[in-house]
Design a protein around this motif. Structure first.
Motif, PDB file in Angstrom:
ATOM      1  N   ILE A   1     -36.025 102.524 -76.247  1.00  0.00           N
ATOM      2  CA  ILE A   1     -36.061 102.518 -77.717  1.00  0.00           C
ATOM      3  C   ILE A   1     -37.477 102.782 -78.223  1.00  0.00           C
ATOM      4  N   GLN A   2     -38.481 102.177 -77.536  1.00  0.00           N
ATOM      5  CA  GLN A   2     -39.878 102.412 -77.941  1.00  0.00           C
ATOM      6  C   GLN A   2     -40.268 103.877 -77.754  1.00  0.00           C
ATOM      7  N   MET A   3     -39.775 104.518 -76.662  1.00  0.00           N
ATOM      8  CA  MET A   3     -40.149 105.909 -76.392  1.00  0.00           C
ATOM      9  C   MET A   3     -39.519 106.875 -77.394  1.00  0.00           C
ATOM     10  N   ILE A   4     -38.370 106.547 -77.898  1.00  0.00           N
ATOM     11  CA  ILE A   4     -37.730 107.479 -78.849  1.00  0.00           C
ATOM     12  C   ILE A   4     -37.693 106.889 -80.247  1.00  0.00           C
ATOM     13  N   ARG A   5     -38.631 105.974 -80.522  1.00  0.00           N
ATOM     14  CA  ARG A   5     -38.610 105.288 -81.804  1.00  0.00           C
ATOM     15  C   ARG A   5     -38.856 106.222 -82.990  1.00  0.00           C
ATOM     16  N   ASN A   6     -39.549 107.373 -82.726  1.00  0.00           N
ATOM     17  CA  ASN A   6     -39.815 108.304 -83.820  1.00  0.00           C
ATOM     18  C   ASN A   6     -38.560 109.089 -84.203  1.00  0.00           C
ATOM     19  N   GLU A   7     -37.604 109.147 -83.288  1.00  0.00           N
ATOM     20  CA  GLU A   7     -36.347 109.841 -83.568  1.00  0.00           C
ATOM     21  C   GLU A   7     -35.256 108.810 -83.865  1.00  0.00           C
ATOM     22  N   ARG A   8     -34.506 109.033 -84.878  1.00  0.00           N
ATOM     23  CA  ARG A   8     -33.462 108.087 -85.292  1.00  0.00           C
ATOM     24  C   ARG A   8     -32.228 108.260 -84.408  1.00  0.00           C
ATOM     25  N   ILE A   9     -31.771 107.155 -83.818  1.00  0.00           N
ATOM     26  CA  ILE A   9     -30.586 107.192 -82.947  1.00  0.00           C
ATOM     27  C   ILE A   9     -29.343 107.321 -83.808  1.00  0.00           C
ATOM     28  N   LYS A  10     -28.519 108.349 -83.470  1.00  0.00           N
ATOM     29  CA  LYS A  10     -27.310 108.608 -84.236  1.00  0.00           C
ATOM     30  C   LYS A  10     -26.049 108.125 -83.516  1.00  0.00           C
ATOM     31  N   TYR A  11     -26.023 108.228 -82.200  1.00  0.00           N
ATOM     32  CA  TYR A  11     -24.787 107.930 -81.464  1.00  0.00           C
ATOM     33  C   TYR A  11     -25.133 107.653 -80.011  1.00  0.00           C
ATOM     34  N   CYS A  12     -24.448 106.695 -79.384  1.00  0.00           N
ATOM     35  CA  CYS A  12     -24.651 106.357 -77.976  1.00  0.00           C
ATOM     36  C   CYS A  12     -23.281 106.217 -77.316  1.00  0.00           C
ATOM     37  N   VAL A  13     -23.198 106.701 -76.054  1.00  0.00           N
ATOM     38  CA  VAL A  13     -21.932 106.622 -75.349  1.00  0.00           C
ATOM     39  C   VAL A  13     -22.210 106.573 -73.840  1.00  0.00           C
ATOM     40  N   PRO A  14     -21.440 105.800 -73.045  1.00  0.00           N
ATOM     41  CA  PRO A  14     -21.619 105.809 -71.593  1.00  0.00           C
ATOM     42  C   PRO A  14     -20.950 107.053 -70.990  1.00  0.00           C
ATOM     43  N   VAL A  15     -21.608 107.687 -70.014  1.00  0.00           N
ATOM     44  CA  VAL A  15     -21.092 108.889 -69.354  1.00  0.00           C
ATOM     45  C   VAL A  15     -21.317 108.782 -67.856  1.00  0.00           C
ATOM     46  N   ILE A  16     -20.652 109.695 -67.130  1.00  0.00           N
ATOM     47  CA  ILE A  16     -20.897 109.865 -65.691  1.00  0.00           C
ATOM     48  C   ILE A  16     -21.526 111.250 -65.509  1.00  0.00           C
ATOM     49  N   LYS A  17     -22.753 111.270 -65.003  1.00  0.00           N
ATOM     50  CA  LYS A  17     -23.484 112.529 -64.779  1.00  0.00           C
ATOM     51  C   LYS A  17     -23.327 112.914 -63.310  1.00  0.00           C
ATOM     52  N   TYR A  18     -23.039 114.199 -63.094  1.00  0.00           N
ATOM     53  CA  TYR A  18     -22.897 114.711 -61.731  1.00  0.00           C
ATOM     54  C   TYR A  18     -24.173 115.478 -61.356  1.00  0.00           C
ATOM     55  N   ASP A  19     -24.741 115.113 -60.196  1.00  0.00           N
ATOM     56  CA  ASP A  19     -25.960 115.798 -59.722  1.00  0.00           C
ATOM     57  C   ASP A  19     -25.678 117.282 -59.529  1.00  0.00           C
ATOM     58  N   ARG A  20     -26.711 118.067 -59.750  1.00  0.00           N
ATOM     59  CA  ARG A  20     -26.559 119.515 -59.602  1.00  0.00           C
ATOM     60  C   ARG A  20     -26.378 119.905 -58.129  1.00  0.00           C
TER      61      ARG A  20
ATOM     62  N   ARG B   1     -23.246 109.673 -61.253  1.00  0.00           N
ATOM     63  CA  ARG B   1     -24.249 108.683 -61.650  1.00  0.00           C
ATOM     64  C   ARG B   1     -23.848 108.103 -63.029  1.00  0.00           C
ATOM     65  N   GLN B   2     -23.935 106.761 -63.126  1.00  0.00           N
ATOM     66  CA  GLN B   2     -23.660 106.109 -64.406  1.00  0.00           C
ATOM     67  C   GLN B   2     -24.882 106.256 -65.310  1.00  0.00           C
ATOM     68  N   ARG B   3     -24.705 106.833 -66.474  1.00  0.00           N
ATOM     69  CA  ARG B   3     -25.809 107.080 -67.398  1.00  0.00           C
ATOM     70  C   ARG B   3     -25.378 106.729 -68.824  1.00  0.00           C
ATOM     71  N   GLN B   4     -26.394 106.656 -69.691  1.00  0.00           N
ATOM     72  CA  GLN B   4     -26.173 106.506 -71.122  1.00  0.00           C
ATOM     73  C   GLN B   4     -26.609 107.788 -71.810  1.00  0.00           C
ATOM     74  N   LEU B   5     -25.749 108.307 -72.701  1.00  0.00           N
ATOM     75  CA  LEU B   5     -26.059 109.521 -73.437  1.00  0.00           C
ATOM     76  C   LEU B   5     -26.351 109.132 -74.876  1.00  0.00           C
ATOM     77  N   ILE B   6     -27.566 109.473 -75.353  1.00  0.00           N
ATOM     78  CA  ILE B   6     -28.011 109.092 -76.693  1.00  0.00           C
ATOM     79  C   ILE B   6     -28.252 110.353 -77.496  1.00  0.00           C
ATOM     80  N   LEU B   7     -27.664 110.433 -78.673  1.00  0.00           N
ATOM     81  CA  LEU B   7     -27.885 111.533 -79.606  1.00  0.00           C
ATOM     82  C   LEU B   7     -28.813 111.064 -80.699  1.00  0.00           C
ATOM     83  N   THR B   8     -29.935 111.772 -80.866  1.00  0.00           N
ATOM     84  CA  THR B   8     -30.861 111.490 -81.958  1.00  0.00           C
ATOM     85  C   THR B   8     -30.818 112.627 -82.948  1.00  0.00           C
ATOM     86  N   GLN B   9     -31.784 112.617 -83.862  1.00  0.00           N
ATOM     87  CA  GLN B   9     -31.816 113.680 -84.858  1.00  0.00           C
ATOM     88  C   GLN B   9     -32.182 115.029 -84.257  1.00  0.00           C
TER      89      GLN B   9
END
Length: 659
Positions: A507-526, A532-540
């Protein structure tokens, strides 16, 4: 009372007796008074039984012995010669030696120790002894127990008049006083009788007089001790009833025949109860009574027929007869009233019937004329209606104008009761007749616009925003992705992860950008496609892939050149990223359970509606410069994601459900 007729030698005497005396301390006076009451009670029982027996004998009714308490045993206890209390008292008064009240009591205990109606302190049991003093004795009178104190018995019994006083009384000018002492012999040297012996002799004479007369009894009851009207002391009344012996008298009377009445009187009163004796009995009264009681169902032991009277044993039998008589009186009165009313009503009925017949004939004529007019009018209307029906397809004219008006009105009335209830209901609109086709279409459009308007006005701002996003989702996926129809009913959430569940460093690292939406996802390595269990955050400005406290990847919306999804029911998303820098990571492959919600939010935030593509078969993506990969899609009974033998990521989706 004075007899004014010299030819009749009759006497009317009045004997006034109060009753038993029971005080806190009872002495010689109470003993004499209660003895008198015992004798009079015995006389009362004898006279009562005697009068009953004489009446039964006169009527020829067999006398039945009556069980009652006979107080002869108590009278014998007091007055029996040589053994009674009076005899023992006189012996104690006359015997030489030192006689006292206590020796008299001992004498009584010696002679009467086994008598059931006599008890002293010495003879009593343990419980009764507590209620007796050593100088007391108790007699069980017919009306109750009385305890007497022997102190003073001898002195009061020896209360003798001196001879000079007797001589003085004999010389009195008062006739009553002189008469009382005239029988005394002034020269007699015999010892004078004791008080109790004189009382006993006087009582014996009174009894003889009463036995020779016809006795009538008047029982007086004192309602209260304060001598006031309107007060009724139940306990006091019960006490007097008990001491006056009224219950014994009632038992004697009821033990025999409770009711007796002469035949003619009985028949005159109750003859309405039997049809054979009503209204007149022509024979002997006794025979009529016999017929009457047989009709009433008297049992043989309930009554007896005497010479001049009928005797009824039980009061309940008489009460039942009296109740039947009271009921019969009303029935007789009702019969008389009914006969008279019937006679009057019959004449009145004849008059009313004649008048009603005249009125009916006039009324029926009037009704028939009205009915004729109605039928004529109905025939005209039906003819016009049939003609209008036959010419309904022609232009409006005088022949079919009324029929067409009826058709319009009937259709509008039916349409009013069968209007569609919801906007989605397109089938319940009634089919109009030919003359109302255009009108029906106009009404249908107006009605649906009205329902839409009402529905839109009831939508809240939050629901409106949901619809707007659902509309974007529909424009992108409707008819393209198989899982879209199942997602329509589920509303979108503001976020699937709260800020408390996101690491504070992120939150401190992206504090300049306003968080719009958060959702849990599963990311697949390339490489290797490891999940991998990850969190996907949409900002402005960008999309962030978060692993706990680390930002694994940041994708600017400007570098997002496209988004690919399959047309199946899976939830796999491929983000295609422009490689502006050498160190820029390749395309992003994720799996999200909230696919439609995530992509719709992304389209709204980044304005990427046109960047989303629904692909059939496979999706190619870049791993790094010059190196790529692919995601293959197929259907199966169960959803699976795994690395295929050809090195591609294989996504197996379930088949879409058909409605």
């Amino acid at each position: 009372m004075e007899n004014k007729d010299p030819s009749r030698k009759t006497v009317i005497g009045l004997l006034d007796i109060y009753g038993f005396e029971v005080f806190y301390v009872n002495s010689f006076e109470q003993f004499c008074i209660n003895y008198c009451n015992e004798k009079l009670q015995q006389l009362f029982i004898e006279l009562t039984l005697k009068s009953e027996q004489e009446e039964y004998e006169a009527e020829g009714i067999e006398w039945e012995p009556v069980q009652f308490f006979n107080n002869k045993i108590i009278c014998d206890l007091i007055e029996e010669k040589h053994r009674g209390i009076i005899s023992l008292l006189d012996e104690e008064c006359l015997r030489p030696g030192d006689a006292t009240d206590l020796t008299f009591l001992e004498r009584l205990e010696e002679k009467m120790g086994n008598h059931p109606h006599f008890v002293t302190h010495k003879l009593a049991d343990k419980m009764t002894r507590k209620t007796l003093e050593r100088g007391d004795f108790r007699l069980l009178h017919y009306a109750g127990e009385v305890t007497y104190c022997v102190v003073g018995f001898l002195d009061k019994n020896n209360d003798l008049l001196y001879r000079n006083i007797k001589d003085l009384m004999c010389q009195s000018k008062n006739d009553i006083v002189k008469e009382c002492f005239s029988s005394m012999d002034p020269d007699s040297r015999r010892r004078p009788e004791t008080v109790v012996t004189q009382f006993k002799s006087s009582l014996q004479k009174l009894t003889e007089i009463l036995m020779a007369k016809e006795a009538w009894y008047i029982r007086c009851l004192k309602s209260n001790e304060s001598k006031q009207s309107g007060q009724f002391d139940e306990a006091l009344i019960r006490h007097q009833v008990k001491y006056l012996g009224l219950m014994e008298h009632l038992r004697v009377r009821r033990a025999g025949f409770a009711y007796r009445r002469k035949y003619d009187v009985f028949l005159k009163r109750y003859k309405p109860l039997c049809p054979a004796t009503w209204p007149h009995w022509r024979g002997v009264a006794a025979d009529g009574v016999e017929v009457l009681v047989q009709h009433l169902g008297y049992l043989p032991d309930e009554y007896k027929m005497g010479r001049t009277k009928i005797f009824i044993r039980h009061p309940r039998t008489l009460f039942a007869t009296e109740d039947a008589y009271e009921k019969c009186k009303h029935e007789l009165a009702t019969r008389i009233q009914a006969k008279y009313k019937g006679y009057r009503a019959k004449g009145e009925y004849r008059k009313q019937k004649e008048a009603a017949t005249k009125i009916e004939s006039c009324w029926r004529g009037t009704q028939a004329r009205k009915e004729k007019e109605k039928r004529a009018w109905a025939v005209k209307v039906i003819k016009k209606f049939i003609k209008g029906y036959m010419t309904r397809g022609q232009a409006k004219n005088t022949d079919n104008s009324e029929y067409l008006a009826f058709v319009r009105q009937n259709y509008l009335n039916r349409l009013k009761d069968n209007l569609p209830k919801t906007v989605l209901d397109k089938t319940t609109w009634l089919t109009p007749p030919a003359v109302l086709t255009e009108t029906s279409e106009m009404l249908r459009k107006l009605h649906y616009r009205l329902m839409v308007r009402k529905y839109v006005r009831g939508i809240t701002p939050q629901k409106k925003a949901q619809f707007q996003m659902k509309l974007i989702t529909s424009s992108i996926f409707k008819g393209k992705k198989d899982s879209y129809p199942q997602s329509v009913a589920h509303p979108f959430a503001d976020s699937r992860i709260s800020e408390e569940d996101i690491n504070t460093r992120v939150i401190q690292m992206i504090r300049n950008e306003r968080i719009k939406y958060c959702v849990p996802v599963i990311k697949y390595d390339r490489n290797g496609f490891k999940p991998r269990q990850r969190q996907l955050i949409l900002t402005q400005t960008a999309v962030y892939v978060i692993e706990e406290a680390k930002i694994k990847q940041r994708v600017l919306y400007t570098s997002l050149k496209g988004i690919s999804v399959s047309n199946l029911t899976d939830s796999t998303i491929v983000f295609h990223i422009t490689r502006e820098e050498p160190k820029q990571k390749g395309d992003l492959v994720v799996q999200c359970d909230h696919l439609f919600e995530l992509l719709t939010k992304l389209c709204v935030i980044a304005n990427k509606q046109n960047a989303i593509k629904v692909v059939q078969g496979s999706i190619n993506f870049e791993i790094q410069a010059g190196k790529g990969g692919a995601v293959d899609f197929s259907t199966g009974p169960e959803p699976m994601v795994y690395k295929a033998k050809n090195g591609h990521l294989m996504v197996v989706a379930t088949r879409a459900r058909t409605r």
